[in-house]
Enzyme design. Structure first.
Site, short mmCIF file in Angstrom:
data_model
loop_
_atom_site.label_atom_id
_atom_site.label_comp_id
_atom_site.label_asym_id
_atom_site.label_seq_id
_atom_site.Cartn_x
_atom_site.Cartn_y
_atom_site.Cartn_z
NE ARG A 41 11.78 2.33 1.27
CZ ARG A 41 11.80 2.45 1.85
NH1 ARG A 41 10.80 3.47 2.39
NH2 ARG A 41 12.01 1.60 3.02
CE1 TYR B 98 11.84 2.95 6.97
CE2 TYR B 98 9.25 1.56 7.46
CZ TYR B 98 10.50 2.44 6.70
OH TYR B 98 10.11 2.08 4.49
CG HIS C 255 9.53 -1.31 0.60
ND1 HIS C 255 10.47 -1.77 0.51
CD2 HIS C 255 9.03 -2.77 0.38
CE1 HIS C 255 10.84 -3.08 -0.27
NE2 HIS C 255 9.26 -2.70 0.00
#
Length: 368
Positions: free
Chosen positions: A262, A275, A266
């Site tokens: 990805r 992150y 998200h």
């Protein structure tokens, strides 16, 4: 090597037929399953990926501009979605999560039908039976149960169709997915579990929840599995065809792990820079699914600048259609929430409808 021998391959490495550099590599187990794929069909998948990426970018922009409440981008996962969806038959039925816009595009969902859910004005933008695809499932992993139930219906009817469930790596830690696999294995349901391992379950890396390849989980339930490069349209096509053939021939369920990435957040409510490191993103950008297929087709003489210009125009037109349809959407009448809840009249709904009507009547200017 027979079809059943294919499942004996090691699951540690993902099978690859097109390298990130756009070079075709041989695989004795997988090559027979894509031997009939022509340059024209590869070009179709290239077009699909370019168009879907453009639609995805436009929807992301619409959310940033306040026209959509939320959007889950698919950037980087185009090959896994397009190639698997192109392998399906019209009479197969698909159950997806919220990110499979590419699958929807191939199944016939129009750009105009994508946005109502994410603008918050409808529970779905299309009739599932028109395109053979259920409405997006936001509850993580629940669609796997739906797919197995549908597959058992297919089995009971003696039909030739297959149910396909799409989900992410994070969903494999959910009880629903594990229960679905138990049930599918117990009754040899004609279902394909298609996991897009995009490396991140929101902000948690796949390494936190899976110390071994996710594809290794399914055999514990008695379900054979395949692990492929999810950014490789040929490898995904082969794996999906193998799984579909097995289901149609009475062999039961198959689990596919498509290893992909990805590239974006998200959802548009997420900030992936908090992150993950920039170096990780750069590493996966070098494995871009569109770029590698573009190189392969260019080297084969099947893709030229005229075609690139034409598909860009088509992609821009699809994005414009998406934008116009989104902005034209209007909020539904408040009382319409009670419509079509049950097929027949229901006294409980009647009472709730009347209570809501009285409540809304208290507010000046609100039509009940």
């Amino acid at each position: 090597m027979t079809m059943h021998d294919t499942f004996l391959l090691p699951l540690t490495d993902a099978v690859q037929l097109i390298t990130p550099e756009g070079r075709r590599v041989a695989s004795p187990a997988f090559d027979p399953w894509v031997a009939d794929v022509t340059d024209a069909e590869l070009l179709q998948m290239y077009d699909d990926m370019v168009i879907v990426r453009r639609i995805d970018a436009e929807a992301t922009a619409l959310q940033r501009q306040g026209q959509l409440g939320l959007w889950p981008p698919l950037l980087g996962q185009e090959a896994a979605q397009i190639a698997s969806a192109r392998a399906l038959a019209t009479h197969d039925f698909v159950f997806t999560s919220y990110r499979e816009h590419g699958v929807g595009y191939v199944r016939g969902v129009t750009p105009a039908q994508v946005t109502p859910v994410w603008r918050g004005v409808a529970a779905s933008g299309w009739n599932p039976y028109d395109v053979g695809m259920a409405a997006p499932q936001v509850i993580i992993g629940a669609q796997t149960l739906h797919a197995v139930g549908y597959a058992l219906g297919i089995q009971n009817d003696g039909a030739d169709a297959v149910a396909v469930a799409y989900f992410g790596d994070g969903a494999t830690s959910e009880g629903d997915v594990n229960e679905a696999m138990v049930f599918a294995a117990s009754f040899d349901a004609p279902v394909v579990f298609f996991c897009q391992n995009n490396q991140w379950a929101i902000s948690e890396p796949v390494s936190l929840q899976a110390r071994r390849a996710i594809a290794e989980r399914a055999p514990g339930f008695g379900i054979p599995s395949l692990r492929v490069d999810g950014n490789d349209v040929l490898a995904v096509t082969a794996a999906t065809r193998i799984a579909l053939d097995r289901a149609r021939s009475g062999g039961g369920p198959t689990f596919i792990e498509a290893v992909t990435y990805r590239m974006g957040p998200h959802t548009t409510a997420d900030d992936p820079t908090r992150y993950r490191l920039d170096g990780e993103l750069a590493e996966w950008r070098a494995k871009d699914p569109i770029a590698r297929l573009e190189t392969l087709l260019t080297d084969a003489g099947a893709l030229d600048d005229d075609h690139r210009t034409a598909v860009k125009a088509k992609a821009d037109a699809a994005a414009a259609e998406l934008r116009a349809a989104c902005i034209a959407l209007r909020d539904p009448e408040p009382m319409s929430m009670f419509d079509n809840v049950y097929a027949e009249p229901n006294s409980m709904i009647d009472r709730e409808r009347e209570a809501s009507r009285r409540y809304l009547a208290m507010f000046e200017g609100v039509e009940a």
